[in-house]
Design a protein around this motif. Structure first.
Motif, PDB file in Angstrom:
ATOM      1  N   THR A   1      39.853  46.683  34.532  1.00 52.04           N
ATOM      2  CA  THR A   1      39.696  48.147  35.260  1.00 52.04           C
ATOM      3  C   THR A   1      39.622  48.117  36.671  1.00 52.04           C
ATOM      4  O   THR A   1      39.160  47.214  37.320  1.00 52.04           O
ATOM      5  N   PRO A   2      39.924  49.163  37.169  1.00 49.80           N
ATOM      6  CA  PRO A   2      40.008  49.274  38.716  1.00 49.80           C
ATOM      7  C   PRO A   2      38.465  49.046  39.196  1.00 49.80           C
ATOM      8  O   PRO A   2      38.441  48.325  40.210  1.00 49.80           O
ATOM      9  N   ARG A   3      37.435  49.239  38.679  1.00 54.53           N
ATOM     10  CA  ARG A   3      36.027  48.863  38.966  1.00 54.53           C
ATOM     11  C   ARG A   3      35.595  47.558  38.820  1.00 54.53           C
ATOM     12  O   ARG A   3      35.181  46.873  39.605  1.00 54.53           O
ATOM     13  N   GLU A   4      36.313  46.853  37.680  1.00 52.58           N
ATOM     14  CA  GLU A   4      36.014  45.416  37.573  1.00 52.58           C
ATOM     15  C   GLU A   4      36.777  44.633  38.485  1.00 52.58           C
ATOM     16  O   GLU A   4      36.254  43.649  39.306  1.00 52.58           O
ATOM     17  N   LEU A   5      38.000  45.203  38.834  1.00 50.38           N
ATOM     18  CA  LEU A   5      39.085  44.431  39.660  1.00 50.38           C
ATOM     19  C   LEU A   5      38.331  44.449  41.194  1.00 50.38           C
ATOM     20  O   LEU A   5      38.436  43.707  42.029  1.00 50.38           O
ATOM     21  N   ARG A   6      37.630  45.787  41.484  1.00 50.28           N
ATOM     22  CA  ARG A   6      37.149  45.713  42.703  1.00 50.28           C
ATOM     23  C   ARG A   6      36.023  44.921  43.008  1.00 50.28           C
ATOM     24  O   ARG A   6      35.701  44.414  44.097  1.00 50.28           O
ATOM     25  N   LYS A   7      35.342  44.292  42.003  1.00 46.47           N
ATOM     26  CA  LYS A   7      34.221  43.514  42.084  1.00 46.47           C
ATOM     27  C   LYS A   7      34.612  42.093  42.414  1.00 46.47           C
ATOM     28  O   LYS A   7      33.787  41.256  43.281  1.00 46.47           O
ATOM     29  N   ILE A   8      35.863  41.628  41.968  1.00 47.61           N
ATOM     30  CA  ILE A   8      36.268  40.393  42.574  1.00 47.61           C
ATOM     31  C   ILE A   8      37.330  40.554  43.567  1.00 47.61           C
ATOM     32  O   ILE A   8      37.896  39.282  43.848  1.00 47.61           O
ATOM     33  N   ARG A   9      37.548  41.459  44.241  1.00 44.40           N
ATOM     34  CA  ARG A   9      38.534  41.510  45.166  1.00 44.40           C
ATOM     35  C   ARG A   9      38.127  40.638  46.372  1.00 44.40           C
ATOM     36  O   ARG A   9      39.038  40.202  47.077  1.00 44.40           O
ATOM     37  N   PRO A  10      36.949  40.593  46.788  1.00 38.47           N
ATOM     38  CA  PRO A  10      36.515  39.670  48.068  1.00 38.47           C
ATOM     39  C   PRO A  10      36.930  37.975  47.930  1.00 38.47           C
ATOM     40  O   PRO A  10      37.149  37.549  48.709  1.00 38.47           O
ATOM     41  N   GLN A  11      36.860  37.966  46.315  1.00 42.02           N
ATOM     42  CA  GLN A  11      37.448  36.486  46.223  1.00 42.02           C
ATOM     43  C   GLN A  11      38.747  36.162  46.477  1.00 42.02           C
ATOM     44  O   GLN A  11      39.376  34.742  46.420  1.00 42.02           O
ATOM     45  N   MET A  12      39.616  37.283  46.296  1.00 41.50           N
ATOM     46  CA  MET A  12      41.147  37.230  46.589  1.00 41.50           C
ATOM     47  C   MET A  12      41.574  37.967  47.699  1.00 41.50           C
ATOM     48  O   MET A  12      41.433  39.166  47.609  1.00 41.50           O
ATOM     49  N   GLN A  13      42.008  37.146  48.778  1.00 40.86           N
ATOM     50  CA  GLN A  13      42.536  37.953  50.044  1.00 40.86           C
ATOM     51  C   GLN A  13      43.860  37.563  50.364  1.00 40.86           C
ATOM     52  O   GLN A  13      44.467  36.673  49.749  1.00 40.86           O
TER      53      GLN A  13
END
Length: 349
Positions: A101-113
């Motif tokens: 979900t967008p909320r779950e994706l946001r949590k791991i965003r810092p790990q993928m740049q």
């Protein structure tokens, strides 16, 4: 959606090495609908990424090469889910990115740049260097606020940026310095994976070397994995552990860097590498000239997509999609030239 591709054409998934695979991409597809479709007519799609599989291990680099428009950048953006995924799966650290979900994706965003291609347009002219690097750090609470400024200075130092640059604006810097700012912005979030989209294409050769050496140094310190997208084959050879070659949205060859460069198997890879200049005045280049234009990704040719420009085209190439085959350990290619003895008769003609 009907992609008009037989199931037998999607047999390639690189063998994962136990415990160290960070990113696994399986049969990834990204199709864009063509605007202006008339009522009653079959809907058409631009097949920007059409069945791509690869893997990236912790602390390693996979280089992606191919002509302009072959889908390299779209593939990188789709892996990060900056574009929605049409088909296939992207597994990051065992997590299926496409199902978050967008909320779950946001949590791991810092790990993928991602480091974007243009260091001029990718930096906001209204923000200082400190704000550009620190905006996401503050948003994702990477460090406590009491340590925020010291942390930004530390990241800047690692990326070769002077402390006095903190209050300055992007227009005050050269292209190489701007690219260092882009790298610092990505690395400030302590990512595990960074997708580098042509990070040195806009820079002169001496600055390119500095940026490449910086990326390698940061990789060694932090065990960062890279997907390195580039047109410059010499840079890809220098920085990559494995290389994937793309043509018209599909992966046509994949393997270890030394295998791909020393012994390219696919006719497209051979033609691509024949254009690399050799710094020897006595060396006679055997340039392979590709005839014809790149077909439309909206209506790609039947069979092998490359057959309309291939000097080794056979009868089967015009009708059947080639499988990805492991011709040598770790060296995969999608070409009917390597179908095996049992297919030799039907390949003639």
């Amino acid at each position: 959606m009907n992609n008009n591709q037989p199931e037998s054409a999607v047999a390639f998934t690189p063998a994962a090495e136990t415990g160290d695979v960070l990113l696994q991409v399986n049969h990834l597809k990204k199709y864009f609908p063509v605007s202006g479709n008339l009522p009653g007519k079959k809907k058409q799609y631009v097949r920007a990424v059409d069945d791509v599989s690869l893997q990236v291990r912790v602390g390693r680099t996979v280089g992606i090469v191919g002509e302009s428009g072959c889908g390299k950048t779209t593939m990188g953006r789709t892996i990060l889910r900056l574009h929605s995924i049409t088909g296939g799966e992207v597994l990051f650290d065992g997590i299926d990115i496409g199902k978050l979900t967008p909320r779950e994706l946001r949590k791991i965003r810092p790990q993928m740049q991602m480091i974007f291609q243009d260091p001029y347009s990718s930096l906001s002219p209204r923000m200082t260097v400190g704000e550009i690097i620190g905006e996401a750090v503050r948003e994702h609470k990477i460090v406590p606020l009491t340590q925020y400024k010291d942390y930004i200075f530390e990241v800047m130092e690692k990326c070769g940026l002077q402390p006095q640059y903190f209050e300055r604006y992007p227009h005050e810097f050269s292209g190489g310095q701007r690219q260092r700012i882009c790298i610092a912005r990505a690395l400030a979030l302590k990512p595990k994976l960074v997708i580098c989209d042509e990070p040195v294409s806009a820079l002169d050769v001496s600055i390119q070397a500095q940026i490449i050496n910086l990326l390698k140094s940061l990789q060694e310190r932090g065990k960062i994995a890279y997907i390195f997208i580039s047109h410059d084959l010499s840079v890809v050879e220098h920085i990559s552990d494995e290389v994937g070659v793309m043509y018209l949205g599909s992966m046509v060859e994949y393997g270890k860097t030394e295998d791909i460069f020393d012994n390219p198997l696919h006719p497209y890879t051979e033609a691509l590498f024949s254009a690399v200049p050799v710094p020897d005045p006595d060396y006679k280049m055997n340039r392979i000239i590709l005839e014809g234009d790149i077909p439309s990704p909206v209506n790609p040719p039947s069979g092998c997509k490359f057959h309309t420009r291939c000097r080794k085209c056979m009868k089967i190439c015009k009708s059947e999609v080639p499988l990805f085959r492991e011709c040598k350990p770790g060296h995969w290619v999608a070409c009917h030239l390597y179908d095996g003895d049992e297919d030799a008769e039907k390949n003639e003609g």
